[in-house]
Design a protein around this motif. Sequence first.
Motif, mmCIF file in Angstrom:
data_model
loop_
_atom_site.group_PDB
_atom_site.id
_atom_site.type_symbol
_atom_site.label_atom_id
_atom_site.label_comp_id
_atom_site.label_asym_id
_atom_site.label_seq_id
_atom_site.Cartn_x
_atom_site.Cartn_y
_atom_site.Cartn_z
ATOM 1 N N GLY A 145 0.827 -1.207 0.000
ATOM 2 C CA GLY A 145 0.000 0.000 0.000
ATOM 3 C C GLY A 145 0.855 1.248 0.000
ATOM 4 N N GLY A 146 0.648 2.095 -1.010
ATOM 5 C CA GLY A 146 1.441 3.337 -1.140
ATOM 6 C C GLY A 146 0.629 4.563 -0.806
ATOM 7 N N GLY A 147 -0.326 4.429 0.157
ATOM 8 C CA GLY A 147 -1.067 5.600 0.644
ATOM 9 C C GLY A 147 -0.223 6.367 1.645
ATOM 10 N N VAL A 148 -0.864 7.242 2.410
ATOM 11 C CA VAL A 148 -0.097 8.093 3.322
ATOM 12 C C VAL A 148 0.660 7.248 4.356
ATOM 13 N N ALA A 149 -0.018 6.238 4.907
ATOM 14 C CA ALA A 149 0.654 5.397 5.896
ATOM 15 C C ALA A 149 1.850 4.705 5.255
ATOM 16 N N CYS A 182 7.981 -0.646 -1.670
ATOM 17 C CA CYS A 182 6.582 -0.278 -1.435
ATOM 18 C C CYS A 182 5.762 -0.714 -2.642
ATOM 19 N N ILE A 183 4.721 -1.487 -2.374
ATOM 20 C CA ILE A 183 3.887 -2.037 -3.453
ATOM 21 C C ILE A 183 2.583 -1.251 -3.523
ATOM 22 N N GLU A 184 2.241 -0.729 -4.688
ATOM 23 C CA GLU A 184 0.983 0.023 -4.842
ATOM 24 C C GLU A 184 0.306 -0.392 -6.134
ATOM 25 N N LYS A 185 -0.992 -0.677 -6.036
ATOM 26 C CA LYS A 185 -1.699 -1.234 -7.200
ATOM 27 C C LYS A 185 -2.444 -0.193 -8.021
ATOM 28 N N ARG A 186 -2.545 1.044 -7.518
ATOM 29 C CA ARG A 186 -3.379 2.073 -8.140
ATOM 30 C C ARG A 186 -2.728 2.705 -9.375
ATOM 31 N N LYS A 210 12.606 8.048 -4.914
ATOM 32 C CA LYS A 210 13.931 7.936 -5.563
ATOM 33 C C LYS A 210 15.001 8.512 -4.649
ATOM 34 N N LYS A 211 14.696 9.673 -4.104
ATOM 35 C CA LYS A 211 15.666 10.371 -3.251
ATOM 36 C C LYS A 211 16.061 9.518 -2.044
ATOM 37 N N ASN A 212 15.090 8.753 -1.526
ATOM 38 C CA ASN A 212 15.358 7.965 -0.324
ATOM 39 C C ASN A 212 15.545 6.475 -0.614
ATOM 40 N N LYS A 213 15.807 6.184 -1.887
ATOM 41 C CA LYS A 213 16.125 4.812 -2.315
ATOM 42 C C LYS A 213 15.050 3.793 -1.928
ATOM 43 N N VAL A 214 13.799 4.171 -2.121
ATOM 44 C CA VAL A 214 12.693 3.240 -1.902
ATOM 45 C C VAL A 214 12.372 2.582 -3.247
ATOM 46 N N GLU A 215 12.272 1.274 -3.249
ATOM 47 C CA GLU A 215 11.915 0.560 -4.470
ATOM 48 C C GLU A 215 10.383 0.616 -4.608
ATOM 49 N N TYR A 216 9.914 1.120 -5.732
ATOM 50 C CA TYR A 216 8.465 1.287 -5.959
ATOM 51 C C TYR A 216 8.012 0.193 -6.907
ATOM 52 N N ILE A 217 7.139 -0.684 -6.410
ATOM 53 C CA ILE A 217 6.676 -1.795 -7.239
ATOM 54 C C ILE A 217 5.192 -1.603 -7.555
ATOM 55 N N LYS A 218 4.877 -1.488 -8.846
ATOM 56 C CA LYS A 218 3.498 -1.197 -9.246
ATOM 57 C C LYS A 218 2.731 -2.496 -9.466
ATOM 58 N N GLY A 219 1.795 -2.761 -8.566
ATOM 59 C CA GLY A 219 1.001 -3.975 -8.701
ATOM 60 C C GLY A 219 0.282 -4.275 -7.405
ATOM 61 N N ALA A 220 -0.525 -5.347 -7.418
ATOM 62 C CA ALA A 220 -1.281 -5.741 -6.230
ATOM 63 C C ALA A 220 -0.524 -6.835 -5.486
#
Length: 471
Positions: free
Chosen positions: A13-17, A34-38, A107-117
């Motif tokens: 979940g890539g919401g505020v939390a 961080c995995i986000e499906k939206r 990107k700045k904080n080296k978080v891997e962003y994975i797009k999907g559910a």
Amino acid sequence: ATEASEHDLIIIGGGVAGYVAAIKAGQEGMKVACIEKRGALGGTCLNVGCIPSKSLLNNSHMYHQILHDTKKRGIDVGDVKLNLKQMMAAKNTSVDGLTKGVEFLFKKNKVEYIKGAGAFSGEHEVTVNLIDGGEQTLRGKNIFVATGSEATPFPGLTIDEKKVVTSTGAIALESVPKKMVVIGGGIIGLEMGSVWSRLGSEVTVVEFLGQIGGPGMDAEISKTTKKILEKQGMKFKLGTKVLKGDSSGDGVKLEVEAAKGGKAETLDADVVLVAIGRRPYTAGLGLENIGLDVDNKGRLIIDEQYRTKLPHIRVIGDCTFGPMLAHKAEEEGVAAVEFVKKGYGHVNYNAIPSVMYTHPEVAWVGQNEAELKEQGVKYKVGSFPFSANSRAKTNLETEGMVKFVADAETDRILGIHIVGPNAGEMIAEGVLAIEYGASSEDVGRTSHAHPTLAEAFKEAAMATYGKAIHY
Ligand code: FAD
Ligand code: NAI
């Protein structure tokens, strides 16, 4: 499927939390995904919640003010027209800028962003159904669930987001409905009802309880707010329940009756907004694969360190206990990472502000009178009306008041409740006061600049332990 990679932390979940926790974890040097499906970061808040609604609230307020509130200020305006398409475009610009901003921060904080559910495929394993096709499996030492919430549906009314809408449809209507009925006089109902009422809709709010504002709003503040909103043209049916609805024809027909029972009545609407609360969203997460349970409200069960019964899996934000607010989700995101990394973390749930962004705004922190009565706490009250505040007078915006509730014996502030101009900014001082355990006298003896609306805050504090000067 590719080989599973090992992360210190996986966040679903890539919401505020979720996004705040991801950034914090990146700052702490953790290998985090961080995995986000939206398809966009920021969750409900940035995409379909706080941000788009506040854009529409701000711009609809300006439109309404230009139409109805300029003459007495010595400003004669000519032809004023609504360009709804542009108002929506302005909203989208704000949303896009902010969601892309979060991507930049990843990107700045080296978080891997994975797009999907993402779904649990094991206690330490999450399998992602990727938006671009295919699957990816990740292994995590720690996993956070931050999957948020969704609108609670109204039984028997099918949401099509055109005629029968949740807030998601209500922030994207293509034309101004002639008649709108809102089911639920809570925060969403009053904010979105305000938007469309200002743009020209005839808005009727049907609320089951005897007061508006949803849980937590002080009864006196709620009553004052209702009067102000009524003057702006909104209509209210309190103590009323919706029996059933029919959206098969051109518009929507709702059958309503008094909550206590009585004669049924039919309300016609072009658009019905269902705003009866939100519920945790955990569908498709595969909780059953790892034996995690939810309570009777659908909330994932956790301890005070956000841990589920599998202690490496933590839960934050709307999908667990507490108020469904973005800033609460954000605090939990930081605290949960601190628990993992340092073994301690902290959120003061007594000092989480609530703000309703109507005009004027309503804001509060701490407890209200009814809650204190129920707990048998002896308290005293001090209040100050904006009609006696010099800045409110110069601004020709004198509706509302500030109200303090303090312990009768110790004078410690227990709650602060405001309806009035800029209440949402003003409450920050109240949150700080409660966080630091201030007494009303501490605030009353603190210098506040003149002429500011904040002087009403100081004088309400003075009225709690003594007397206000200007009232
Ligand atoms: P969410 O923001 O809901 O994020 C969860 C994310 O997880 C979503 O993007 C979802 O797509 C994703 N997800 C779910 N399941 C999966 C999965 N299996 N795999 C991958 N991703 C998944 N709060 C305020 O404080 N102030 C406001 O002014 C305010 N206004 C609001 C207005 C509206 C109209 C609404 C609806 C809400 C508003 N809120 C406001 C509430 C606020 O939006 C929420 O409290 C906040 O978004 C909660 O954050 P969250 O991260 O817990 O959940
Ligand atoms: P809410 O809980 O604020 O209000 C729901 C209202 O609907 C209550 O007053 C309730 O009594 C009423 N209700 C419930 N069932 C009903 C029925 N069958 N008929 C008539 N009335 C009924 O929920 P809302 O407005 O949907 O918002 C959901 C959440 O989103 C809120 O809890 C809030 O945390 C968050 N939010 C926060 C905002 C902010 O901070 N400014 C803005 C919008 C949403």
